[in-house]
Design an enzyme around this catalytic site. Structure first.
Site: not given
Ligand SMILES: Nc1ncnc2c1ncn2[C@@H]1O[C@H](COP(=O)(O)OP(=O)(O)O)[C@@H](O)[C@H]1O
Length: 299
Positions: A79, A156, A190, A234, A245
């Site tokens: 994404k 989400r 990553r 990360r 996740r």
């Molecule tokens: N819209 C959201 N609602 C709830 N938690 C979120 C949201 N966006 C990000 N987070 C938190 O930040 C973390 C990292 O998000 P992100 O970088 O988008 O990870 P991913 O690689 O899982 O898509 C998520 O696992 C969650 O804990």
């Protein structure tokens, strides 16, 4: 769950927290050029008509168009990569809620340590909290004259989608899909440069084809020599946390796909391979290939 409750109480003790945060979001968005909240039924019809229009006649988009796009997709699908490329191409801000959360984590204090506990265990942070972070980011952008957005990582949950839908008109939701075998490997590969923040991936994914699916090859995205010694991962990109996740994505975020599908806003895009193969196909699916050709010619 216990952590989530503690964090929620700490951040938002009021029982009307949802209203408070959604009105905060409304304030941030309502004076955007897309106009204030409309009657939901009109919104829905308008959105359908817009999607129909863009997917059939597809007039060449220009930088003057106000994009309100959302990227959905499992962790590791890419994404961030594609949202940031589109952001540069269209001149629209790329807003990744994961980045907003990580910025928050880098500050000190009780809130940050409770947040860290959730994020590092692969849990979602409370809707109210994330909406507040997003609102602040949108407000700051508006003050700098930004318009439109490409959201990555938001919404989400269905609650987040409903709130967003109530305050702004999302034109298009791009649902990126990738074979499950590749997702875990991509998260584990990553890497981020701790100095410049550049995103790389050391995984080389080569999935043999069979009668049903063709071979899939995703070359690594290696850092330039000056970043090589500064790469970090990360904290939530461990096998155990990535699996959690993915589980949470299936449970909490997949219904969001359905939410937008029902509204005619969802564009499904199956990534055929790495960036060189996927990027031109994505642009074609979005009817943006002319814009890309023009920019390449100028550059
Ligand atoms: N819209 C959201 N609602 C709830 N938690 C979120 C949201 N966006 C990000 N987070 C938190 O930040 C973390 C990292 O998000 P992100 O970088 O988008 O990870 P991913 O690689 O899982 O898509 C998520 O696992 C969650 O804990």
């Amino acid at each position: 769950m216990a952590v989530s409750h503690r964090l929620f109480r700490l951040y938002s003790p009021a029982t009307t927290a949802k209203n408070t945060f959604s009105s905060f979001l409304i304030r941030s968005l309502s004076s955007s050029p897309s106009g204030p909240t409309l009657d939901p039924e009109i919104d829905l019809e308008e959105a359908r008509a817009q999607l129909e229009k863009s997917s059939s006649t597809s007039p060449t988009p220009s930088k003057d168009r106000n994009f309100h796009w959302v990227f959905l997709g499992c962790p590791g699908v890419g994404k961030g990569t594609y949202a940031s490329r589109l952001s540069s191409l269209l001149g629209v801000p790329h807003i990744a809620t994961g980045d907003l959360v990580r910025d928050e984590l880098s500050s000190s204090g009780l809130l940050s340590s409770q947040l860290k506990e959730l994020v590092n265990h692969g849990k979602l942070v409370p809707d109210e909290f994330i909406i507040s972070l997003l609102s602040k980011r949108l407000q700051a952008g508006k003050e700098k004259g930004e318009s439109g957005y490409i959201l990555d990582g938001f919404p989400r949950t269905v609650t987040q989608a409903e709130i967003l839908e109530g305050v702004t008109n999302v034109d298009l939701v791009i649902n990126l899909k990738l074979r499950e075998e590749a997702l875990l490997a991509k998260c584990l590969g990553r890497r981020i440069c701790s100095e410049c923040g550049g995103n790389y991936n050391v995984a080389c994914i080569d999935i043999k084809g069979d009668d049903v699916s063709p071979r899939m090859y995703m070359p690594p995205l290696l850092p330039p020599p000056n970043c090589e010694s500064k790469l970090i991962s990360r904290a939530d990109d461990t096998e155990e946390v990535v699996k959690e996740r993915l589980r949470i994505y299936n449970k909490m975020t997949q219904p969001v796909e359905e939410f937008y599908r029902k509204r005619g806003k969802l564009l499904e895009f199956e990534l055929p391979g790495g960036i060189p193969e996927s990027w031109p196909k994505l642009l074609r699916a979005l009817h943006l290939e002319d814009l890309y050709d023009k920019q390449s010619a100028i550059a």
